[in-house]
Design a protein around this motif. Sequence first.
Motif, PDB file in Angstrom:
ATOM      1  N   VAL A  51      -4.520  16.038  13.886  1.00 40.85           N
ATOM      2  CA  VAL A  51      -5.779  15.697  14.991  1.00 40.85           C
ATOM      3  C   VAL A  51      -5.011  15.818  16.544  1.00 40.85           C
ATOM      4  N   LEU A  52      -4.011  15.291  16.631  1.00 46.25           N
ATOM      5  CA  LEU A  52      -3.156  15.308  17.972  1.00 46.25           C
ATOM      6  C   LEU A  52      -2.900  16.591  18.612  1.00 46.25           C
ATOM      7  N   ALA A  53      -2.363  17.528  17.672  1.00 44.66           N
ATOM      8  CA  ALA A  53      -2.387  18.743  18.380  1.00 44.66           C
ATOM      9  C   ALA A  53      -3.489  19.393  18.613  1.00 44.66           C
ATOM     10  N   PHE A 274      -0.152   6.821  36.759  1.00 46.69           N
ATOM     11  CA  PHE A 274      -0.797   6.797  35.502  1.00 46.69           C
ATOM     12  C   PHE A 274       0.337   7.428  34.369  1.00 46.69           C
ATOM     13  N   THR A 275       1.106   8.350  35.045  1.00 47.43           N
ATOM     14  CA  THR A 275       2.212   8.764  33.903  1.00 47.43           C
ATOM     15  C   THR A 275       3.337   7.851  33.988  1.00 47.43           C
ATOM     16  N   GLY A 276       3.687   7.054  35.074  1.00 54.36           N
ATOM     17  CA  GLY A 276       4.619   6.191  34.678  1.00 54.36           C
ATOM     18  C   GLY A 276       4.142   4.769  33.783  1.00 54.36           C
ATOM     19  N   ALA A 277       3.007   4.553  33.552  1.00 51.79           N
ATOM     20  CA  ALA A 277       2.549   3.379  33.011  1.00 51.79           C
ATOM     21  C   ALA A 277       2.197   3.894  31.466  1.00 51.79           C
ATOM     22  N   THR A 278       1.720   5.228  31.153  1.00 47.68           N
ATOM     23  CA  THR A 278       1.233   5.589  29.862  1.00 47.68           C
ATOM     24  C   THR A 278       2.419   6.044  28.952  1.00 47.68           C
ATOM     25  N   ARG A 279       2.546   5.608  27.777  1.00 44.59           N
ATOM     26  CA  ARG A 279       3.541   6.027  27.063  1.00 44.59           C
ATOM     27  C   ARG A 279       3.022   6.834  25.933  1.00 44.59           C
ATOM     28  N   ASN A 280       4.134   7.485  25.220  1.00 44.79           N
ATOM     29  CA  ASN A 280       3.945   8.471  24.186  1.00 44.79           C
ATOM     30  C   ASN A 280       3.611   7.985  22.761  1.00 44.79           C
ATOM     31  N   SER A 281       3.090   6.883  22.485  1.00 49.95           N
ATOM     32  CA  SER A 281       2.811   6.176  21.374  1.00 49.95           C
ATOM     33  C   SER A 281       2.411   6.943  20.362  1.00 49.95           C
ATOM     34  N   LEU A 282       1.566   7.895  20.670  1.00 52.09           N
ATOM     35  CA  LEU A 282       0.979   8.757  19.492  1.00 52.09           C
ATOM     36  C   LEU A 282       1.871   9.812  19.088  1.00 52.09           C
ATOM     37  N   VAL A 283       2.840  10.245  20.007  1.00 54.19           N
ATOM     38  CA  VAL A 283       3.748  11.289  19.509  1.00 54.19           C
ATOM     39  C   VAL A 283       5.101  10.733  18.968  1.00 54.19           C
ATOM     40  N   VAL A 284       5.302   9.443  19.357  1.00 56.16           N
ATOM     41  CA  VAL A 284       6.542   8.936  18.807  1.00 56.16           C
ATOM     42  C   VAL A 284       6.218   8.272  17.526  1.00 56.16           C
ATOM     43  N   LEU A 285       4.970   7.796  16.968  1.00 52.99           N
ATOM     44  CA  LEU A 285       4.680   7.300  16.047  1.00 52.99           C
ATOM     45  C   LEU A 285       5.201   7.959  14.605  1.00 52.99           C
ATOM     46  N   PRO A 286       5.276   9.425  14.649  1.00 56.83           N
ATOM     47  CA  PRO A 286       5.782   9.884  13.380  1.00 56.83           C
ATOM     48  C   PRO A 286       7.219   9.632  13.245  1.00 56.83           C
ATOM     49  N   LEU A 287       7.987   9.462  14.419  1.00 57.40           N
ATOM     50  CA  LEU A 287       9.466   9.360  14.678  1.00 57.40           C
ATOM     51  C   LEU A 287       9.530   7.944  13.957  1.00 57.40           C
ATOM     52  N   LEU A 295      14.151  -0.488   9.239  1.00 57.17           N
ATOM     53  CA  LEU A 295      13.499  -0.497  10.233  1.00 57.17           C
ATOM     54  C   LEU A 295      12.080  -0.315  10.608  1.00 57.17           C
ATOM     55  N   ALA A 296      11.091  -0.589   9.334  1.00 59.08           N
ATOM     56  CA  ALA A 296       9.688  -0.053   9.114  1.00 59.08           C
ATOM     57  C   ALA A 296       9.003  -0.710  10.087  1.00 59.08           C
ATOM     58  N   VAL A 297       9.295  -1.911  10.439  1.00 60.81           N
ATOM     59  CA  VAL A 297       8.646  -2.635  11.606  1.00 60.81           C
ATOM     60  C   VAL A 297       8.343  -2.030  13.068  1.00 60.81           C
ATOM     61  N   ALA A 298       9.266  -1.116  13.116  1.00 63.97           N
ATOM     62  CA  ALA A 298       9.373  -0.349  14.351  1.00 63.97           C
ATOM     63  C   ALA A 298       8.112   0.449  14.495  1.00 63.97           C
ATOM     64  N   ALA A 299       7.196   1.014  13.560  1.00 60.93           N
ATOM     65  CA  ALA A 299       6.293   1.582  13.453  1.00 60.93           C
ATOM     66  C   ALA A 299       4.952   0.853  13.840  1.00 60.93           C
ATOM     67  N   ALA A 300       5.066  -0.704  13.360  1.00 56.22           N
ATOM     68  CA  ALA A 300       3.826  -1.226  13.690  1.00 56.22           C
ATOM     69  C   ALA A 300       4.209  -1.835  15.181  1.00 56.22           C
ATOM     70  N   VAL A 301       5.258  -1.667  15.568  1.00 56.96           N
ATOM     71  CA  VAL A 301       5.291  -2.147  17.247  1.00 56.96           C
ATOM     72  C   VAL A 301       5.065  -0.922  17.982  1.00 56.96           C
ATOM     73  N   VAL A 302       5.256   0.081  17.642  1.00 60.36           N
ATOM     74  CA  VAL A 302       4.732   1.245  18.338  1.00 60.36           C
ATOM     75  C   VAL A 302       2.969   1.378  18.515  1.00 60.36           C
ATOM     76  N   VAL A 303       2.451   1.187  17.197  1.00 60.79           N
ATOM     77  CA  VAL A 303       0.945   1.181  17.063  1.00 60.79           C
ATOM     78  C   VAL A 303       0.560   0.073  18.062  1.00 60.79           C
ATOM     79  N   THR A 304       1.177  -1.229  18.063  1.00 58.66           N
ATOM     80  CA  THR A 304       0.773  -2.354  18.967  1.00 58.66           C
ATOM     81  C   THR A 304       0.643  -1.974  20.370  1.00 58.66           C
ATOM     82  N   GLN A 305       1.609  -1.198  20.871  1.00 61.67           N
ATOM     83  CA  GLN A 305       1.719  -0.493  22.337  1.00 61.67           C
ATOM     84  C   GLN A 305       0.393   0.070  22.615  1.00 61.67           C
TER      85      GLN A 305
END
Length: 329
Positions: A51-53, A274-287, A295-305
């Motif tokens: 979907v992101l692609a 805008f580029t300084g403030a917005t982060r790559n949450s959708l792309v880093v989520l698979p990482l 370290l599974a909580v990291a994904a929830a922390v990314v989604v929260t962002q």
Amino acid sequence: MTQQAQQVPGPVTGMERHQVPIYVGAIPAGAVAGWAAPELGPVLEHAINPVLAALLYVTFLQVPAAELVRSLRAGRFLAAALVVNFAVVPLVVAAMFAFLPAEQSVRLGVLLVLLTPCVDYVIVFSGLAGGDSRRLLAATPLLLLAQMVAVPVLLVAFMGAELTHIVKPGPFVEAFVVLIVIPLALAWLTQAWAARRPAGRAVAGGAGAAMVPLMAATLITVVASQLPKLDGNLAAVAAVVPFYVLFLAVMAAAGLAVARLFRLDVPAGRAIVFTGATRNSLVVLPLALALPDSLAVAAAVVVTQTLVEVVGMVVYVRGVPLLLPVRPR
């Protein structure tokens, strides 16, 4: 409004005009879907990258290839984008790092998402605020390449060398190919087809009209797939929300300072904010999803962002033009 949307009357024009509330509404829609059918989570996780692609394909389609190449020659703008993302942002994160929760997975999630500049919906929100989204679009491949190189180094600097055995460069390379190289190549091929054949123009017009639904679908897919995982992690997630809000506030001022330092015009300056403030949450989520179970909580922390940032972008779309107003001639 995009050229394609101007050519397609009716519902498409309405979606373009109301895209911010559509995106904000996609978050509770995804939350409802996630809680109602949590068993769909694993299936939806596999849908995130496709979907992101598709979203990035229609984004790249908005700018002709020749204009993209010309935009890459905007040296001051590109320098400002690199400085704000890879010099200023790490300093801001470093100032907050000591106050983050001590749990390693939480800290890793915060670092993954805050150290990586956005390469997708930043273009949409910047454009809505009168930012130079075309130059920002041209900088997208460079920003993703730069974060592939910089983020592993920054993670080690923040958390120690043991992370080199956990965070691998492979997923970044895969993200660059799947989310940048392939969509960009397909967009250029579609543009060439549209220049020669009516069928190509029809495909390009239809794809451009799909941008708002694709953005909404991406947000719904991410939230619906990940929200059920917040069970048992609510305390960790709640603890990082103030840091994400603070980051947005600080980066508004920092982005403005960088724009002025490089003497950029108003549209380019807004894009830098805008580029300084917005982060790559959708792309880093698979990482984050590929990390070990410890370290599974990291994904929830990314989604929260993502949840905090989308709401923050509503404020930015209204507030950034006030920070960088167009001066009367």
